[in-house]
Motif scaffolding. Structure first.
Motif, PDB file in Angstrom:
ATOM      1  N   ALA A   1       3.485   5.349   8.258  1.00 26.63           N
ATOM      2  CA  ALA A   1       3.279   6.566   9.169  1.00 26.63           C
ATOM      3  C   ALA A   1       1.889   7.019   9.003  1.00 26.63           C
ATOM      4  CB  ALA A   1       4.289   7.715   8.916  1.00 26.63           C
ATOM      5  N   VAL A   2       1.200   6.954   7.758  1.00 30.21           N
ATOM      6  CA  VAL A   2      -0.220   7.526   7.392  1.00 30.21           C
ATOM      7  C   VAL A   2      -1.069   6.718   7.864  1.00 30.21           C
ATOM      8  CG1 VAL A   2      -1.498   7.931   5.518  1.00 30.21           C
ATOM      9  CG2 VAL A   2       0.559   9.052   5.453  1.00 30.21           C
ATOM     10  N   SER A   3      -0.609   5.274   7.777  1.00 27.12           N
ATOM     11  CA  SER A   3      -1.694   4.333   8.035  1.00 27.12           C
ATOM     12  C   SER A   3      -1.596   4.108   9.690  1.00 27.12           C
ATOM     13  CB  SER A   3      -1.416   3.000   7.516  1.00 27.12           C
ATOM     14  OG  SER A   3      -1.582   2.896   6.215  1.00 27.12           O
ATOM     15  N   GLY A   4      -0.438   4.282  10.264  1.00 25.51           N
ATOM     16  CA  GLY A   4      -0.486   4.392  11.905  1.00 25.51           C
ATOM     17  C   GLY A   4      -1.020   5.382  12.490  1.00 25.51           C
TER      18      GLY A   4
ATOM     19  N   ARG B   1      -7.816   1.983   7.374  1.00 26.89           N
ATOM     20  CA  ARG B   1      -8.863   1.194   6.730  1.00 26.89           C
ATOM     21  C   ARG B   1      -8.918   1.218   5.380  1.00 26.89           C
ATOM     22  NH1 ARG B   1     -11.130   2.954  11.823  1.00 26.89           N
ATOM     23  NH2 ARG B   1     -11.614   5.160  10.908  1.00 26.89           N
ATOM     24  N   LEU B   2      -8.217   2.146   4.584  1.00 27.87           N
ATOM     25  CA  LEU B   2      -8.144   2.289   3.373  1.00 27.87           C
ATOM     26  C   LEU B   2      -7.227   1.688   2.630  1.00 27.87           C
ATOM     27  CD1 LEU B   2      -9.282   6.134   2.472  1.00 27.87           C
ATOM     28  CD2 LEU B   2     -10.668   3.947   1.830  1.00 27.87           C
ATOM     29  N   LEU B   3      -5.934   1.800   3.212  1.00 33.57           N
ATOM     30  CA  LEU B   3      -4.740   1.242   2.490  1.00 33.57           C
ATOM     31  C   LEU B   3      -4.186   0.036   2.956  1.00 33.57           C
ATOM     32  CD1 LEU B   3      -2.358   4.510   2.917  1.00 33.57           C
ATOM     33  CD2 LEU B   3      -3.494   3.493   0.904  1.00 33.57           C
ATOM     34  N   ASP B   4      -4.817  -0.470   4.394  1.00 38.06           N
ATOM     35  CA  ASP B   4      -3.806  -1.475   5.060  1.00 38.06           C
ATOM     36  C   ASP B   4      -4.448  -2.794   4.399  1.00 38.06           C
ATOM     37  OD1 ASP B   4      -1.873  -2.460   7.060  1.00 38.06           O
ATOM     38  OD2 ASP B   4      -3.762  -3.734   8.007  1.00 38.06           O
ATOM     39  N   PRO B   5      -5.586  -3.155   3.926  1.00 39.35           N
ATOM     40  CA  PRO B   5      -6.090  -4.322   3.343  1.00 39.35           C
ATOM     41  C   PRO B   5      -5.539  -4.461   2.108  1.00 39.35           C
ATOM     42  CG  PRO B   5      -7.695  -2.983   4.241  1.00 39.35           C
ATOM     43  CD  PRO B   5      -6.761  -2.251   4.393  1.00 39.35           C
ATOM     44  N   THR B   6      -5.262  -3.610   1.385  1.00 42.35           N
ATOM     45  CA  THR B   6      -4.537  -3.820   0.004  1.00 42.35           C
ATOM     46  C   THR B   6      -3.159  -4.279   0.017  1.00 42.35           C
ATOM     47  OG1 THR B   6      -6.257  -2.153  -1.104  1.00 42.35           O
ATOM     48  CG2 THR B   6      -4.110  -2.729  -2.214  1.00 42.35           C
ATOM     49  N   VAL B   7      -2.440  -3.456   1.203  1.00 41.19           N
ATOM     50  CA  VAL B   7      -1.246  -3.686   1.466  1.00 41.19           C
ATOM     51  C   VAL B   7      -0.979  -5.173   1.971  1.00 41.19           C
ATOM     52  CG1 VAL B   7       0.873  -2.970   2.602  1.00 41.19           C
ATOM     53  CG2 VAL B   7      -0.695  -1.123   1.624  1.00 41.19           C
TER      54      VAL B   7
END
Length: 279
Positions: free
Chosen positions: A102-105, A112-118
């Motif tokens: 939910a935060v990333s969406g 941009r901060l979280l999604d590449p790592t996930v």
């Protein structure tokens, strides 16, 4: 009393309510046609002597093995242990996946901060986590639940984030036109739009949870259906292996059905296409 051409004719067709009742009963039964046919075919092949059934035992032998495990009390112990692990891992994975998704969406900077790592972590095979979790958390329940939670987390995260990003912009503009606040926008616009994809993500996550529990129970477990698989392999008991696989399949299907039934009232507003005339 005479009947004229204009007189009403008594209907002889089956009432619609009865037809719908038969359809509701027949639909679940259709799902067992393929496995039941395959099981009966293999049973007949072994009975006819086309195979000795040593490496792939017939269904009758597998059912007998399940009955023996049930009578000894071992089946209830292993099933309860595995169910607890899957339930705990599923709960933690759903909470983490829902929040981060939910935060990333919703916020571009967070995505941009979280999604590449996930996405990078998602590519790591489940077995690769096993030695690390054993080193960090030991070989007891914590490491097993953590591994299952990892498996559940990624599909839920992707499902929530993708569903939010795919919300129709026009619907959001309508909410802004009515000057909805942030919480109201989420509750009245985003949540209903995201819910169908979220239910699918939960079902996919649960399926991966059942897959990851096998890897989890390879980590020094002395109880659980995964332990039954290892014990059957080490002792050369193919009937026990197939019995454990069969129980996995039944439990997985039952829990998936429960999610589908529990979430069905939340999706009644959908006027979705039903192929094949399903109602």
């Amino acid at each position: 009393m005479t009947m004229t051409l204009d007189s009403p004719v008594l209907a002889t067709d089956t009432p619609p309510a009865v037809n719908k009742g038969w359809q509701r009963l027949a639909r679940p039964l259709l799902g067992i046609v393929v496995p039941l046919t395959m099981a009966l075919a293999w049973e007949a092949a072994v009975w006819a002597g086309w195979s000795n059934g040593r490496l792939v035992p017939p269904p009758s032998r597998v059912i007998a093995t399940i009955a023996e495990l049930a009578q000894s009390g071992e089946l209830a112990k292993h099933v309860t242990t595995t169910l607890f692990r899957v339930a705990a891992g599923f709960g933690f994975g759903v909470i983490a996946g829902t929040l981060l998704g939910a935060v990333s969406g919703y916020w571009g900077i967070a995505r941009r901060l979280l999604d590449p790592t996930v996405q990078a972590l998602r590519a790591i095979p489940s077995i690769a986590w096993v030695p690390l979790f054993i080193l960090w958390l030991g070989i007891f329940e914590t490491s097993k639940v953590a591994l299952i939670a990892v498996g559940v987390f990624f599909p839920v995260y992707l499902g929530v984030m993708g569903a939010i990003l795919s919300v129709d912009r026009k619907i959001v503009e309508v909410g802004r036109t009515f000057r909805l606040s942030g919480p109201a926008m989420i509750r009245r616009i985003l949540l209903p739009a995201v819910l169908p994809a979220y239910v699918v993500a939960l079902r996919v996550g649960l399926g991966l949870g059942w897959m990851f529990v096998v890897a989890a129970e390879f980590m020094g477990a002395s109880e659980g259906l995964g332990y039954l698989l290892i014990d059957g392999q080490q002792l050369g008991k193919p009937a026990q292996i197939l019995a454990a696989i069969t129980i996995f399949a039944l439990l997985g299907k039952t829990t998936d059905w429960l999610i589908e039934r529990l979430t069905a009232p939340l999706l009644r507003w959908q006027d979705a296409f039903r192929p094949g005339g399903d109602a």
